[in-house]
Design an enzyme around this catalytic site. Structure first.
Site, PDB file in Angstrom:
ATOM      1  CB  SER A 138      -0.899   0.017   1.234  1.00 34.95           C
ATOM      2  OG  SER A 138      -1.594   1.247   1.340  1.00 34.95           O
ATOM      3  CE1 TYR A 151      -3.805  -2.301   5.285  1.00 29.32           C
ATOM      4  CE2 TYR A 151      -3.343  -0.133   4.343  1.00 29.32           C
ATOM      5  CZ  TYR A 151      -3.684  -1.462   4.182  1.00 29.32           C
ATOM      6  OH  TYR A 151      -3.906  -1.960   2.907  1.00 29.32           O
TER       7      TYR A 151
END
Length: 245
Positions: A138, A151
């Site tokens: 990501s 995250y």
């Protein structure tokens, strides 16, 4: 005929990538936790032209189960050309801030379990002297932000690990690809307001398949995220820490 393993195959991006490979007549081995959803995806892929589709139920955070799953994949496929690691969760940042246990669980879901699986795959592909390991990371891993740093920390861990893996496996002829999507409209992000920066899973999947075909090392999807993250990474820390990102 490509022989492809997908872990986290029930995710929207992974399913879209599997459809692309099925259209080319690839043989697929799909791994996810939900048996019913796996079977539904497998039936769809067979209709779309896949040479063969096998399924395997596994929780990817159960690292003790990884070896048996890889044995089953090799037996079903008769070898391995591409492994796509696509499992993960999107944690509630505020809930993580209130819970050490939840924070560590999310780091495990998105970071440690990926590293455990990639380590086994690396040894396998290094021994055979070819193949591809691709991971869906990501842009969140490029710089920690207050809105999702748990995250982002896990994705950053994976990105650094894959850099090292790439450096190691280049000599063996093994491609190691890090995929860095930005915002993607999936069931996992259903509650988020959407805007111009959001992409569809099919768009990201096309980028993943193309990056593997071209033996790329790293790809931002869509490509404009490379420029956005270049800017974000270079904001001085004394300014960055005052921003609400």
């Amino acid at each position: 005929m490509q022989k492809i393993l997908i872990v986290g195959a029930a995710s929207a991006i992974a399913e879209a990538a599997a459809r692309q490979w099925a259209g080319r007549g690839a043989a697929l081995f799909l791994v996810a936790r939900n048996a019913a959803k796996l079977e539904a995806i497998a039936a769809d892929l067979k209709v779309r032209g896949a040479a063969a589709v096998s399924t395997h139920v596994m929780d990817a955070t159960d690292t003790a189960a990884h070896a048996a799953m890889l044995d089953a994949a090799l037996a079903a496929l008769g070898g391995l050309d591409v492994a796509l690691i696509a499992h993960g969760t999107l944690p509630d940042q505020k809930a993580c801030e209130a819970s050490v246990e939840l924070t560590l669980r999310e780091i495990d879901n998105n970071g440690l379990s990926v590293i455990a699986l990639a380590t086994r795959l690396a040894n396998l592909l290094e021994a055979q002297g070819r193949g591809t390991i691709a991971v869906i990371g990501s842009v969140a891993g490029d710089r920690g932000r207050q809105s999702n740093y748990v995250y982002g920390a896990a994705k950053g861990l994976v990105a650094r690990f894959f850099e090292g893996l790439r450096n190691r496996l280049a000599k063996a002829g093994v491609q190691v690809l890090t995929v860095k999507p930005g915002f993607v409209d999936t069931p996992m992000t259903a509650a988020f307001p959407k805007g111009a920066l959001w992409a569809q899973p099919e768009q990201v999947a096309r980028g993943i398949v193309a990056a593997i075909d071209r033996r790329k090392d790293e790809v931002y999807l869509p490509g404009f995220w490379r420029l956005i993250m270049l800017v974000i990474r270079h904001i001085p820390e004394r300014i960055f820490k005052r921003l609400s990102l």
